[in-house]
Design a protein around this motif. Structure first.
Motif, PDB file in Angstrom:
ATOM      1  N   ALA A  19       0.631  -0.707   0.507  1.00  0.00           N
ATOM      2  CA  ALA A  19      -0.183  -0.111  -0.156  1.00  0.00           C
ATOM      3  C   ALA A  19       0.830   1.364   0.148  1.00  0.00           C
ATOM      4  N   ARG A  20       1.954   1.349   0.416  1.00  0.00           N
ATOM      5  CA  ARG A  20       3.473   2.191   0.313  1.00  0.00           C
ATOM      6  C   ARG A  20       3.928   2.337  -1.016  1.00  0.00           C
ATOM      7  N   GLN A  21       2.982   3.975  -1.031  1.00  0.00           N
ATOM      8  CA  GLN A  21       3.948   4.115  -2.748  1.00  0.00           C
ATOM      9  C   GLN A  21       4.850   5.373  -2.510  1.00  0.00           C
ATOM     10  N   ILE A  22       6.400   5.585  -2.802  1.00  0.00           N
ATOM     11  CA  ILE A  22       7.917   6.277  -2.414  1.00  0.00           C
ATOM     12  C   ILE A  22       7.373   6.668  -3.899  1.00  0.00           C
ATOM     13  N   ASP A  23       7.669   8.486  -3.950  1.00  0.00           N
ATOM     14  CA  ASP A  23       7.655   8.926  -4.672  1.00  0.00           C
ATOM     15  C   ASP A  23       9.186   9.321  -5.192  1.00  0.00           C
ATOM     16  N   GLU A  24       9.310  10.237  -6.762  1.00  0.00           N
ATOM     17  CA  GLU A  24      10.538  10.803  -6.459  1.00  0.00           C
ATOM     18  C   GLU A  24      10.044  12.984  -6.313  1.00  0.00           C
ATOM     19  N   TYR A  25      11.470  13.316  -5.893  1.00  0.00           N
ATOM     20  CA  TYR A  25      10.492  14.566  -5.767  1.00  0.00           C
ATOM     21  C   TYR A  25      10.309  15.028  -7.161  1.00  0.00           C
ATOM     22  N   ASN A  26       8.771  16.307  -6.545  1.00  0.00           N
ATOM     23  CA  ASN A  26       8.261  16.891  -8.192  1.00  0.00           C
ATOM     24  C   ASN A  26       7.378  15.097  -8.751  1.00  0.00           C
ATOM     25  N   MET A  27       7.539  14.046  -8.105  1.00  0.00           N
ATOM     26  CA  MET A  27       7.472  13.192  -9.445  1.00  0.00           C
ATOM     27  C   MET A  27       7.921  12.657 -10.670  1.00  0.00           C
ATOM     28  N   HIS A  28       9.540  13.587 -10.877  1.00  0.00           N
ATOM     29  CA  HIS A  28       9.707  13.432 -12.006  1.00  0.00           C
ATOM     30  C   HIS A  28       9.870  11.914 -11.924  1.00  0.00           C
ATOM     31  N   ALA A  29       9.508  11.944 -13.589  1.00  0.00           N
ATOM     32  CA  ALA A  29       9.899  10.300 -13.997  1.00  0.00           C
ATOM     33  C   ALA A  29      11.209  10.102 -15.412  1.00  0.00           C
ATOM     34  N   TYR A  30      11.782   9.958 -14.082  1.00  0.00           N
ATOM     35  CA  TYR A  30      13.271   9.803 -14.809  1.00  0.00           C
ATOM     36  C   TYR A  30      13.669   8.618 -15.671  1.00  0.00           C
ATOM     37  N   GLY A  31      12.170   7.622 -16.482  1.00  0.00           N
ATOM     38  CA  GLY A  31      12.501   6.539 -17.036  1.00  0.00           C
ATOM     39  C   GLY A  31      14.120   5.939 -17.181  1.00  0.00           C
ATOM     40  N   ALA A  32      14.586   5.187 -17.942  1.00  0.00           N
ATOM     41  CA  ALA A  32      15.937   4.546 -17.859  1.00  0.00           C
ATOM     42  C   ALA A  32      17.169   5.463 -17.844  1.00  0.00           C
ATOM     43  N   ILE A  33      18.031   6.009 -16.702  1.00  0.00           N
ATOM     44  CA  ILE A  33      19.030   6.564 -16.893  1.00  0.00           C
ATOM     45  C   ILE A  33      19.736   6.010 -15.998  1.00  0.00           C
ATOM     46  N   SER A  34      21.274   6.584 -16.256  1.00  0.00           N
ATOM     47  CA  SER A  34      22.519   5.719 -15.638  1.00  0.00           C
ATOM     48  C   SER A  34      22.618   5.433 -14.286  1.00  0.00           C
ATOM     49  N   PHE A  35      23.137   4.756 -13.501  1.00  0.00           N
ATOM     50  CA  PHE A  35      23.691   4.754 -12.358  1.00  0.00           C
ATOM     51  C   PHE A  35      24.471   6.212 -11.603  1.00  0.00           C
ATOM     52  N   THR A  36      25.591   6.691 -12.647  1.00  0.00           N
ATOM     53  CA  THR A  36      25.594   7.400 -12.316  1.00  0.00           C
ATOM     54  C   THR A  36      24.460   8.448 -12.080  1.00  0.00           C
TER      55      THR A  36
END
Lengths: 143, 688
Positions: B340-357
């Protein structure tokens, strides 16, 4: 004829009485002649010397005691003076450290003298002063 | 007539002789009796004094002539790393009263209250009550200021007296107050280093036997003198401490935050250079401070670090070869669910596939969680332990909070996700700074230290740095440093960038847990980083509690404070820029003792051309190696006309470098295409 009668006089010598009843005091001293007893005299002088020595020792001891007291007062007074001077020095050091506080100096510089902090281009580092690292255990001069 | 007189005297002459003897005899008898009585009286008196009352009189004499007074030891000084005094003891006056000598207690109490500072009505009544006691001695107030003492002495109140007691002073007032702590009325450390090192600082009290005469004047003093307390040399730099406090205060005022802390540390040695806390207090006036203000937040307060903790997640991922910096992470659509718990990005940014860095550069929560989930609870937990979280890390702070780390074996996925992004874990700013310092120094966790040396008498015992353990390898530390540099250059911490220096760091923003719920209005904004990143000299952490203006994130609130602290500190320490370092500056400085022939050559990085100094007066500069334009400009500043011969850079000059400037109107510069061999080494001092 002149008769004489010897009468023992009390005290010194004898008194010869003639017939006329007059008496002529004949002073015959019969004091014993005392010879000088050198041993006793030596003993006397020795006793006197010992006595004098004792007196001198006593006087010296008393003088020392008085001097000790006098110096005791003096040392006490000097110790008090020293403590007072040391305390004054501590107060003065505290005052210096208070006056050297960075916040105070910065406040004086910016508010009274209207100075500004130099930017990085205005300040030229000519020599970087680093404190030499002291060995782990060392005898250092008292700060 | 004469016969008559004789006949008058004659009968009496014979009885007179007899009388005389009788009189003398009787008088001698009287005298002998008197002497006898007197002698007997003396003997009796002596017997009484020396035999019967001997013990009692001896005790009385001891009491009257000998006074054994405790000699209080002076507390040792506390100095900074350059020997500047931070805490110092001097004698201060305490006021006491002899109630039996006071006629009007109320009037005296009122007079006292008028002079003594912060005297309330209640305290005045207390004075009156004490002055009415049937006690030979009552304290009125201890350790008053010299000004108060002068004023009280001026009143010349009957029965009011003064005595000297040692009082602790902090000449810099609030500076480093939380580190230093304070001292109680009995000269006992009550907080901070005053408390934790009280045994060493306090010294050992002595006892002095003073012999006095009938007038109570001392004439002899013997006994055991007190042993002064040890001087503590802290690792603190007074000026860096001032910078940290000044910038933290400015940042908190600008952000209208509730509180905050800033800590500067040397990552190579673990030496703490500055610890600033807001709100703060003045240890000279401890009575007017609150308990909240006296708390050292850097070591006592726990906070959830938020994204700054992602450094630990990244360390575990790289060190365990689970992830490499080039791997791609699916950061999803801006959220991730655990039941039931949802963790959001700051400002709900959808980064998609990004590098580890980029997960760390952009501070993606979902990305960090994905990294953490793949690394696993056991390994993450191991690195949490390795970086020193969950236990006290420094022995110099007895009041340090060890932090909260739950047992990794009992972490579920949601907890692992939280820990991966810095939630559900409680750390102190000191622990966080130590952890990041281990990244900065190549992977050694060094115990943070506040005490550099203990000085007993004239012997200085230095406390050596202590490496607790290795956290990560040097290669992993280098990889992390590169990632953290990108955070400052391209990521969330652009405001932490210091012109001229490479900075590595990480921002953190964490919701505060209030009454068991995460607040949507109160955040902990933080930034932790080190500078210059490739040769770190300073690790700085800034944590701001509940900012209300100008944003609430670590990048907006804490990073600028970090920048200002770092900039001023680097300038104070004279560290050369790490980005595009300028050519070395050479200064020839003639020694004051020398006859002018010997001189010191000092070189340092700077853009200013070489300069020759003769006993304070400038000499002809060495312009060799400069371009013609720079050389001409340098000489023009000194009012010298340059005559150029050839093309290229200056290889020769006339007059030569170092010549006195007096009378020089022009200078011949020989230019050449071949550069002279570089001879200066930055920050080196050599004899020519």
């Amino acid at each position: 004829m002149k008769t004489t009668e010897k009468r023992q006089a009390a005290g010194r010598g004898t008194i010869e009485l003639d017939t006329a009843g007059y008496g002529v005091r004949k002073d015959v001293r019969n004091n014993p002649v005392r010879e000088v007893d050198t041993a006793r005299q030596r003993e006397l002088w020795r006793s006197v010397a010992v006595g004098l020595l004792l007196v001198v020792v006593l006087l010296f001891s008393a003088w020392q005691r008085v001097e000790q007291l006098r110096y005791g007062y003096l040392v006490e007074q000097l110790q008090k003076q020293r403590a007072a001077e040391e305390e004054t020095a501590r107060h003065l050091r505290l005052e210096i450290e208070t006056l050297r506080a960075p916040a105070r100096i910065e406040r004086l510089a910016t508010e009274q003298l209207h100075l500004v902090a130099p930017d990085k281009d205005a300040a030229i580092v000519i020599e970087r002063i680093t404190q030499p690292e002291p060995p782990p255990k060392s005898v250092i001069a008292r700060r | 007539m004469k016969r008559a007189e004789d006949s008058r005297n004659e009968p009496s002459s014979s009885p007179t002789a007899t009388d005389w003897r009788r009189i003398v005899k009787s008088r001698m008898l009287v005298a002998a009796v008197a002497f006898g009585v007197w002698g007997a009286f003396i003997e009796v008196r002596l017997l009484d004094l020396q035999v019967f009352r001997r013990t009692d009189l001896l005790a009385r004499a001891e009491r009257q002539q000998n006074r054994t007074i405790p000699a209080e030891a002076k507390r040792g000084e506390i100095v900074d790393r350059h020997g500047r005094v931070l805490a110092y003891s001097v004698d201060a006056d305490s006021v006491f009263a002899v109630p039996s000598e006071i006629d009007n207690a109320d009037r005296t109490a009122a007079a006292l209250c008028e002079v003594l500072s912060e005297c309330t009505e209640r305290e005045r009544e207390s004075f009156g009550e004490r002055l009415r006691r049937q006690s030979p001695f009552v304290f009125i107030r201890r350790l008053i200021s010299p000004e108060e003492c002068r004023r009280l002495e001026g009143l010349n109140l009957r029965g009011i007296k003064f005595l000297k007691e040692s009082r602790r002073f902090y000449p810099n007032r609030e500076l480093a107050a939380h580190l230093l702590g304070w001292v109680g009325i009995e000269n006992k450390g009550m907080g901070g280093i005053e408390w934790s090192y009280d045994k060493q600082i306090r010294g050992r009290a002595g006892a002095v036997l003073i012999q006095t005469d009938a007038r109570q004047q001392a004439f002899s003093r013997v006994g055991r003198p007190p042993t002064a307390g040890a001087t503590l040399e802290l690792t603190i730099d007074e000026y860096l401490q001032h910078i940290a406090e000044r910038e933290l205060h400015a940042g908190i005022v600008a952000a209208r935050a509730e509180a905050g802390t800033a800590l500067i540390m040397d990552p190579r040695t673990g030496e703490i250079l500055a610890v600033a806390n807001e709100p703060t207090f003045n240890p000279n006036n401890i009575r007017s401070s609150t308990e909240d203000a006296r708390r050292n937040r850097a070591v006592q307060d726990l906070y959830e670090p938020g994204s700054t903790f992602k450094i630990v997640t990244a360390s575990a991922a790289i060190e365990e070869h689970v992830w490499s910096p080039q791997d791609i992470v699916d950061a999803g659509h801006g959220f991730i669910r655990f039941g039931a718990r949802q963790i959001d990005e700051y400002n709900m940014h959808a980064y998609g596939a990004i590098s580890f860095t980029d997960v760390f550069v952009k501070s993606s929560n979902v990305g960090a969680i994905r990294v953490g989930l793949k690394v696993g609870a056991e390994r993450i937990g191991r690195y949490v332990h390795r970086f020193g979280f969950g236990r006290r890390i420094s022995s110099d702070f007895p009041s340090e909070n060890g932090g909260i780390v739950w047992d990794p074996a009992r972490w579920n996925e949601s907890t692992l996700a939280s820990v991966s992004m810095g939630y559900e874990i409680g750390v102190t700013p000191l622990q966080m700074a130590a952890a990041v310092s281990s990244v900065a120094n190549g992977g050694n966790l060094i115990e943070p230290r506040l005490v550099r040396a203990v000085i007993h008498g004239n012997e200085r015992a230095e406390i050596a740095p202590r490496v607790l353990r290795r956290t990560i390898t040097a290669a992993t530390a280098a990889e992390l440093t590169t990632i953290m540099e990108k955070v400052v250059v391209d990521g969330t911490a652009k405001r932490a960038a210091v012109p001229g220096y490479m900075v590595a760091g990480k921002t953190g923003t964490a919701q505060k847990l209030i009454n068991g719920n995460y607040s949507h209005t109160n955040y902990n904004a933080s930034f932790v980083g080190f500078v210059p990143s490739r040769n770190p000299a300073l690790t700085i952490i800034v944590v701001i509690d509940s900012p209300r203006a100008g944003g609430y994130t670590g990048g907006l609130i804490a990073a600028p404070i970090f920048k200002r602290i770092a900039q001023a500190s680097l300038q104070h320490l004279g560290l050369p820029p790490s980005i595009n370092p300028s050519a070395p500056l050479t200064v020839f400085r003639h020694s004051a003792q020398s006859d002018g022939a010997a001189s010191l050559r000092v070189t340092a990085n700077d853009q200013t051309p070489p300069l020759e100094v003769f006993a304070g007066a400038p000499g002809m500069p060495d312009v060799r190696g400069l371009s013609a334009r720079e050389a001409v400009r340098t000489l023009a500043r000194l009012g010298i006309v340059a005559r150029l011969r050839g093309t290229g850079i200056v290889t020769e000059q006339e007059p030569s470098a170092g010549a006195p400037l007096d009378g020089i109107a022009s200078s011949l510069l020989v230019l050449n295409r071949l550069a002279p061999q570089a001879q200066s080494v930055a920050l080196a001092v050599e004899q020519p």
